[in-house]
Design a protein around this motif. Structure first.
Motif, PDB file in Angstrom:
ATOM      1  N   ASN A   1      20.109  35.785  65.967  1.00 61.10           N
ATOM      2  CA  ASN A   1      19.717  34.394  66.208  1.00 61.10           C
ATOM      3  C   ASN A   1      19.296  33.739  64.889  1.00 61.10           C
ATOM      4  O   ASN A   1      18.138  33.854  64.472  1.00 61.10           O
ATOM      5  CB  ASN A   1      18.563  34.326  67.215  1.00 61.10           C
ATOM      6  CG  ASN A   1      18.307  32.905  67.695  1.00 61.10           C
ATOM      7  OD1 ASN A   1      18.392  31.951  66.928  1.00 61.10           O
ATOM      8  ND2 ASN A   1      17.999  32.755  68.968  1.00 61.10           N
TER       9      ASN A   1
ATOM     10  N   SER B   1      13.604  29.910  61.078  1.00 61.25           N
ATOM     11  CA  SER B   1      12.291  29.379  61.459  1.00 61.25           C
ATOM     12  C   SER B   1      11.180  30.306  60.987  1.00 61.25           C
ATOM     13  O   SER B   1      10.107  29.853  60.568  1.00 61.25           O
ATOM     14  CB  SER B   1      12.214  29.196  62.979  1.00 61.25           C
ATOM     15  OG  SER B   1      13.103  28.203  63.423  1.00 61.25           O
ATOM     16  N   SER B   2      11.424  31.616  61.033  1.00 60.67           N
ATOM     17  CA  SER B   2      10.432  32.585  60.559  1.00 60.67           C
ATOM     18  C   SER B   2      10.193  32.430  59.057  1.00 60.67           C
ATOM     19  O   SER B   2       9.044  32.515  58.591  1.00 60.67           O
ATOM     20  CB  SER B   2      10.913  34.009  60.873  1.00 60.67           C
ATOM     21  OG  SER B   2      10.001  34.965  60.387  1.00 60.67           O
TER      22      SER B   2
ATOM     23  N   TYR C   1      18.649  30.713  64.100  1.00 59.20           N
ATOM     24  CA  TYR C   1      17.584  29.719  64.237  1.00 59.20           C
ATOM     25  C   TYR C   1      16.213  30.385  64.146  1.00 59.20           C
ATOM     26  O   TYR C   1      15.330  29.923  63.413  1.00 59.20           O
ATOM     27  CB  TYR C   1      17.715  28.972  65.567  1.00 59.20           C
ATOM     28  CG  TYR C   1      16.619  27.949  65.780  1.00 59.20           C
ATOM     29  CD1 TYR C   1      16.732  26.661  65.256  1.00 59.20           C
ATOM     30  CD2 TYR C   1      15.455  28.275  66.483  1.00 59.20           C
ATOM     31  CE1 TYR C   1      15.724  25.723  65.428  1.00 59.20           C
ATOM     32  CE2 TYR C   1      14.450  27.340  66.657  1.00 59.20           C
ATOM     33  CZ  TYR C   1      14.579  26.066  66.130  1.00 59.20           C
ATOM     34  OH  TYR C   1      13.575  25.148  66.297  1.00 59.20           O
ATOM     35  N   ASP C   2      16.022  31.489  64.890  1.00 57.88           N
ATOM     36  CA  ASP C   2      14.735  32.187  64.860  1.00 57.88           C
ATOM     37  C   ASP C   2      14.452  32.773  63.484  1.00 57.88           C
ATOM     38  O   ASP C   2      13.314  32.726  62.990  1.00 57.88           O
ATOM     39  CB  ASP C   2      14.711  33.305  65.909  1.00 57.88           C
ATOM     40  CG  ASP C   2      14.626  32.765  67.331  1.00 57.88           C
ATOM     41  OD1 ASP C   2      14.335  31.568  67.496  1.00 57.88           O
ATOM     42  OD2 ASP C   2      14.867  33.548  68.273  1.00 57.88           O
ATOM     43  N   ASP C   3      15.482  33.325  62.837  1.00 59.11           N
ATOM     44  CA  ASP C   3      15.287  33.937  61.515  1.00 59.11           C
ATOM     45  C   ASP C   3      14.881  32.900  60.475  1.00 59.11           C
ATOM     46  O   ASP C   3      13.966  33.135  59.677  1.00 59.11           O
ATOM     47  CB  ASP C   3      16.574  34.637  61.077  1.00 59.11           C
ATOM     48  CG  ASP C   3      16.892  35.859  61.921  1.00 59.11           C
ATOM     49  OD1 ASP C   3      15.947  36.544  62.351  1.00 59.11           O
ATOM     50  OD2 ASP C   3      18.090  36.113  62.152  1.00 59.11           O
TER      51      ASP C   3
END
Length: 345
Positions: free
Chosen positions: A173, A179-180, A175-177
């Motif tokens: 994902n 965002s992190s 997006y999650d990476d």
């Protein structure tokens, strides 16, 4: 028609470097690293560590102010790196050019001099290429090591991050990476990451990522099926992550193998907008500038690159030398983050 000597000493092509778009087009790293020049051999390095914002302490009337922790400051010096090359024009070169001149074909002569014998332009291009390579390596690794000379910009371990799952995995994902990474930058150093540099292979991985395709095409019917294009991915980065994407494919021939400055799967995240600088390209005066030599013509290009030309009569030779001594510094070193999208945690 000019003589061969005029041509090979660039009198006939005077101003070509300044008028040919191939040589004057702005390089990305020249925009990101502002050129500056000094006489001292070592460059001063200042690395600051800002603390992320916190509220003031609650106190009562007539109470003393409570101390808070101050951000750290590390200072030091960096070594500068010296690069020097030359090209010689000998009697055989003069003979070849004289044969071309004898043909009375001015276009042929100009083509030969621009493509083969324009030593000044060729050497200046190599000088620019060298600076660009080391600027990218500084951003990517947080340090430069040449021989026993180390320039360390003080990257922290949290500035190098990995994804939860490689982006080639259908269950990853992006997006999650990403965002992190942005959350870590905000929490650790209080900065907003707004730019992302990657090569075209990394962009290709994004364009074929299953999660990203499902997100972008959710609820729509695309005439291209499930194939994403680079503009669509860039628009998604801007709209949902607030990031301007730059696809950067510069590279070099390393013993017959083409190696990109930014490796496949690595993304460099930066603060700022458009071409806002992230550092300086620090030049030191070269010996050619400071020590005049009889019979040698010296010009300075790109703030700190010296180009010297001299001629000898027996055998007839024109020698052109390019010399530069520099080190890039990163003024936002604590705000640069690197994400490896092919190596999972």
């Amino acid at each position: 028609m000019a003589t061969a000597f005029d041509l090979l000493t660039s009198n006939y092509l005077q101003g070509y470097w300044n008028t040919n778009p191939q040589y004057t087009a702005p390089y990305l790293m020249e925009a990101l690293f502002t050129p500056t020049k000094q006489q001292a051999d070592n460059v001063k390095l200042i690395n600051g560590q800002d603390l992320y914002p916190a509220p003031l302490d609650l106190t009562k009337e007539d109470s003393a102010a409570l101390p808070v922790e101050r951000g750290s400051l590390q200072t030091g010096t960096l070594p500068t790196y010296k690069f020097k090359n030359k090209l010689n024009l000998n009697e055989y070169d003069f003979k070849d050019l004289n044969n071309a001149i004898a043909s009375n074909d001015e276009n042929l002569v100009l083509t030969i001099t621009k493509k083969l014998y324009d030593d000044q332009a060729n050497l200046l291009l190599r000088a620019r290429f060298t600076r660009e390579y080391y600027a990218v390596q500084a951003l990517l690794n947080g340090k430069l090591l040449l021989g026993n000379q180390l320039a360390d910009f003080g990257y922290e371990s949290f500035q190098n991050m990995k994804v939860a799952k490689a982006w080639t995995d259908d269950s990853s994902n992006p997006y999650d990476d990403i965002s992190s990474v942005k959350d870590t930058a905000s929490q650790k150093v209080g900065t907003a990451l707004t730019r992302a540099l990657m090569n075209s292979k990394t962009m290709y991985i994004l364009m074929h990522n299953a999660a990203l395709k499902n997100t972008i095409f959710s609820g729509t019917v695309s005439p291209q099926g499930s194939i994403l294009t680079q503009p669509v991915v860039e628009q998604w980065f801007s709209a949902f992550l607030g990031l301007q994407v730059v696809v950067y494919d510069k590279g070099w021939n390393n013993n017959g193998t083409f190696e990109k400055f930014i490796p496949d799967g690595k993304i460099i995240f930066l603060p700022g907008t458009a071409n806002d600088p992230v550092g300086q390209m620090n030049f030191v005066e070269t010996p050619e500038e400071s020590v005049p030599v009889s019979g040698t013509t010296v010009s300075v290009f790109d703030t700190g690159v010296s180009l010297s030309t001299s001629a000898s009569s027996d055998p007839v030779t024109v020698k052109t030398i390019v010399d530069e001594k520099f080190v890039p510094t990163i003024t936002v070193a604590k705000q640069v983050f690197i994400l490896d999208v092919l190596a999972s945690k």
